[in-house]
Design an enzyme around this catalytic site. Structure first.
Site, PDB file in Angstrom:
ATOM      1  CE  LYS A   1     -40.602  76.614  52.350  1.00  0.00           C
ATOM      2  NZ  LYS A   1     -40.108  75.280  52.704  1.00  0.00           N
TER       3      LYS A   1
ATOM      4  N   GLY B   1     -31.512  64.834  52.196  1.00  0.00           N
ATOM      5  CA  GLY B   1     -32.810  65.423  51.854  1.00  0.00           C
ATOM      6  C   GLY B   1     -33.064  65.661  50.373  1.00  0.00           C
TER       7      GLY B   1
ATOM      8  CB  THR C   1     -38.108  79.020  49.079  1.00  0.00           C
ATOM      9  OG1 THR C   1     -37.202  78.374  49.976  1.00  0.00           O
ATOM     10  CG2 THR C   1     -37.384  80.131  48.343  1.00  0.00           C
TER      11      THR C   1
ATOM     12  CB  SER D   1     -37.330  75.051  42.503  1.00  0.00           C
ATOM     13  OG  SER D   1     -37.432  74.504  43.795  1.00  0.00           O
TER      14      SER D   1
ATOM     15  N   GLY E   1     -34.866  69.871  65.757  1.00  0.00           N
ATOM     16  CA  GLY E   1     -35.302  71.105  65.096  1.00  0.00           C
ATOM     17  C   GLY E   1     -36.762  71.376  65.379  1.00  0.00           C
TER      18      GLY E   1
ATOM     19  CE1 TYR F   1     -30.318  71.235  48.328  1.00  0.00           C
ATOM     20  CE2 TYR F   1     -32.164  70.765  49.781  1.00  0.00           C
ATOM     21  CZ  TYR F   1     -31.507  71.618  48.919  1.00  0.00           C
ATOM     22  OH  TYR F   1     -32.023  72.864  48.671  1.00  0.00           O
TER      23      TYR F   1
ATOM     24  CB  ALA G   1     -37.897  72.055  57.739  1.00  0.00           C
TER      25      ALA G   1
ATOM     26  CG  ASP H   1     -41.689  71.892  52.088  1.00  0.00           C
ATOM     27  OD1 ASP H   1     -41.147  71.623  51.005  1.00  0.00           O
ATOM     28  OD2 ASP H   1     -41.660  73.027  52.609  1.00  0.00           O
TER      29      ASP H   1
HETATM   30  P1  NAP Z   1     -35.682  77.412  60.345  1.00  0.00           P
HETATM   31  O1  NAP Z   1     -37.157  77.614  60.393  1.00  0.00           O
HETATM   32  O2  NAP Z   1     -34.786  78.586  60.322  1.00  0.00           O
HETATM   33  O3  NAP Z   1     -35.291  76.467  61.608  1.00  0.00           O
HETATM   34  C1  NAP Z   1     -33.942  76.158  61.880  1.00  0.00           C
HETATM   35  C2  NAP Z   1     -33.866  75.105  62.978  1.00  0.00           C
HETATM   36  O4  NAP Z   1     -32.483  74.734  63.137  1.00  0.00           O
HETATM   37  C3  NAP Z   1     -34.350  75.580  64.341  1.00  0.00           C
HETATM   38  O5  NAP Z   1     -34.900  74.510  65.043  1.00  0.00           O
HETATM   39  C4  NAP Z   1     -33.034  76.043  65.011  1.00  0.00           C
HETATM   40  O6  NAP Z   1     -33.057  75.985  66.420  1.00  0.00           O
HETATM   41  C5  NAP Z   1     -32.078  75.015  64.496  1.00  0.00           C
HETATM   42  N1  NAP Z   1     -30.698  75.519  64.497  1.00  0.00           N
HETATM   43  C6  NAP Z   1     -30.169  76.408  63.638  1.00  0.00           C
HETATM   44  N2  NAP Z   1     -28.865  76.629  63.946  1.00  0.00           N
HETATM   45  C7  NAP Z   1     -28.573  75.876  65.037  1.00  0.00           C
HETATM   46  C8  NAP Z   1     -27.424  75.649  65.828  1.00  0.00           C
HETATM   47  N3  NAP Z   1     -26.263  76.263  65.558  1.00  0.00           N
HETATM   48  N4  NAP Z   1     -27.493  74.787  66.858  1.00  0.00           N
HETATM   49  C9  NAP Z   1     -28.641  74.131  67.130  1.00  0.00           C
HETATM   50  N5  NAP Z   1     -29.797  74.299  66.429  1.00  0.00           N
HETATM   51  C10 NAP Z   1     -29.763  75.160  65.392  1.00  0.00           C
HETATM   52  O7  NAP Z   1     -35.272  76.554  59.054  1.00  0.00           O
HETATM   53  P2  NAP Z   1     -36.136  75.434  58.319  1.00  0.00           P
HETATM   54  O8  NAP Z   1     -36.884  76.041  57.194  1.00  0.00           O
HETATM   55  O9  NAP Z   1     -36.897  74.699  59.356  1.00  0.00           O
HETATM   56  O10 NAP Z   1     -34.996  74.523  57.661  1.00  0.00           O
HETATM   57  C11 NAP Z   1     -34.205  73.655  58.461  1.00  0.00           C
HETATM   58  C12 NAP Z   1     -33.324  72.784  57.587  1.00  0.00           C
HETATM   59  O11 NAP Z   1     -34.122  71.940  56.742  1.00  0.00           O
HETATM   60  C13 NAP Z   1     -32.428  73.582  56.648  1.00  0.00           C
HETATM   61  O12 NAP Z   1     -31.174  72.959  56.617  1.00  0.00           O
HETATM   62  C14 NAP Z   1     -33.110  73.441  55.290  1.00  0.00           C
HETATM   63  O13 NAP Z   1     -32.193  73.516  54.219  1.00  0.00           O
HETATM   64  C15 NAP Z   1     -33.681  72.038  55.409  1.00  0.00           C
HETATM   65  N6  NAP Z   1     -34.840  71.856  54.519  1.00  0.00           N
HETATM   66  C16 NAP Z   1     -34.739  70.912  53.528  1.00  0.00           C
HETATM   67  C17 NAP Z   1     -35.795  70.705  52.685  1.00  0.00           C
HETATM   68  C18 NAP Z   1     -35.671  69.669  51.588  1.00  0.00           C
HETATM   69  O14 NAP Z   1     -36.495  69.697  50.639  1.00  0.00           O
HETATM   70  N7  NAP Z   1     -34.736  68.740  51.670  1.00  0.00           N
HETATM   71  C19 NAP Z   1     -36.984  71.438  52.819  1.00  0.00           C
HETATM   72  C20 NAP Z   1     -37.067  72.374  53.858  1.00  0.00           C
HETATM   73  C21 NAP Z   1     -35.980  72.573  54.701  1.00  0.00           C
HETATM   74  P3  NAP Z   1     -33.565  77.219  67.319  1.00  0.00           P
HETATM   75  O15 NAP Z   1     -35.049  77.108  67.350  1.00  0.00           O
HETATM   76  O16 NAP Z   1     -32.911  77.022  68.614  1.00  0.00           O
HETATM   77  O17 NAP Z   1     -33.113  78.476  66.612  1.00  0.00           O
END
Ligand code: NAP
Length: 287
Positions: free
Chosen positions: A73, A252, A69, A24, A134, A231, A138, A109
């Site tokens: 959040k 992303g 972040t 950012s 997921g 991304y 996010a 977001d």
């Molecule tokens: P989070 O709240 O920690 O959620 C992670 C999610 O991934 C949960 O649903 C989790 O499942 C699942 N997961 C993690 N490890 C796993 C595995 N080994 N096998 C299966 N499922 C798994 O994270 P978040 O903030 O939602 O972010 C998720 C992704 O989105 C990240 O990669 C982040 O970088 C990306 N993101 C991108 C942007 C962008 O601007 N492009 C913005 C926000 C987020 P469980 O519930 O079973 O643990």
């Protein structure tokens, strides 16, 4: 960012822990510079136990606005004065506006995702069927944005199925015209792929080059669009599979730029030059 910091310089920033990896500052300062604003955007590493003190410090120091972040959040909500409907719907804040000590939380977001889906995939949620993987923060922002914009059906696939049900329960009450289904990865995901317009990865799977062994694209319409919020790496195994199957796909990066543009607009009242943030990110995100 102007070359000289003066007493009139407006300070913006991002709080997170860790925060050194955040892109950012790079894209926000590029926009500040392009718009010749007397502002600067800096990262602040804030440990969870210091969040309340940090938020009050930012308020009192007159930091004009900041992004939020992982892992703050959701926890930050209790320390803000009010929430914009975007943050209320998503249950999370990624942008704060400080108006003379009054802190308002926003969530850009979801709309950043929609902006990227429209620009990068020509995808509009209205009347669409979305299969998403997921159920974390996010995913919640994505569901809020998709429901608000008329998605017909959302299928949530998640390793921990209880979290998928929790997410669907929260939103199905407020958005009765969107149909929700939940599915665990070992439960016959393929049948949902046949009627999907968009496959959306909102999980962290792919960040370390992991794939989704349970996804089978045999016989799936070539009109399916595939979006991965990740991304870095630029091409996850999911996107490589999408390319092999001739689906339109995107990572992303556009979402990251989109949420940043919308935060910039909240703070400054106008959008940064079109495409500047994405171009800035793309120049350093070639994995
Ligand atoms: P989070 O709240 O920690 O959620 C992670 C999610 O991934 C949960 O649903 C989790 O499942 C699942 N997961 C993690 N490890 C796993 C595995 N080994 N096998 C299966 N499922 C798994 O994270 P978040 O903030 O939602 O972010 C998720 C992704 O989105 C990240 O990669 C982040 O970088 C990306 N993101 C991108 C942007 C962008 O601007 N492009 C913005 C926000 C987020 P469980 O519930 O079973 O643990």
């Amino acid at each position: 960012m102007l070359d000289i910091i003066s007493g009139k310089t407006n300070i913006y920033g991002i709080i997170g822990h860790p925060v050194t990896h955040s892109l950012s500052p790079l894209m926000q300062n590029a926009a500040i510079k392009a718009c010749q604003l007397e502002s600067v955007y800096v990262p602040f590493d804030v440990k969870p136990e210091n969040l309340q003190d940090a938020v009050n410090g930012l308020r009192c120091l007159g930091i004009r606005g900041f992004n939020v972040t992982i892992p703050h959040k959701t926890d930050i909500i209790q320390y803000l004065d009010c929430l914009d409907p975007s943050a209320d719907a998503a249950g999370a804040v990624n942008t704060v506006l400080n108006s003379n000590g009054h802190l308002t939380g926003f969530n850009t977001d979801g709309n950043g995702l929609l902006k990227s889906l429209a620009e990068d995939l020509d995808f509009i949620p209205e009347n669409s069927t979305v299969v998403m993987i997921g159920a974390g923060g996010a995913a919640r922002g994505a569901v809020a944005a998709l429901c608000c914009n008329g998605a017909k059906k959302i299928v949530i696939i998640n390793r921990t199925i209880k979290k998928a049900h929790e997410l669907s329960n929260i939103f199905s009450k407020n958005y009765p015209s969107t149909v929700f289904e939940c599915c665990s990865p070992d439960e016959g995901v393929t049948e949902f792929m046949f009627s999907a317009d968009l496959l959306l990865n909102c999980s962290s799977v792919g960040m370390k080059n992991e794939s989704f062994p349970y996804l089978d694209f045999t016989g799936v319409s070539k009109d399916l669009k595939v979006y991965d919020m990740i991304y870095s790496p630029q091409f996850t195994p999911l996107l490589i599979e999408a390319a092999k199957n001739n689906f339109r796909f995107s990572n992303g990066l556009g979402m990251l730029a989109g949420q940043g543009e919308l935060a910039f607009e909240i703070w400054n009242g106008f959008l940064p030059p079109l495409g500047l943030m994405k171009k800035t990110l793309a120049s350093i995100c070639i994995a």
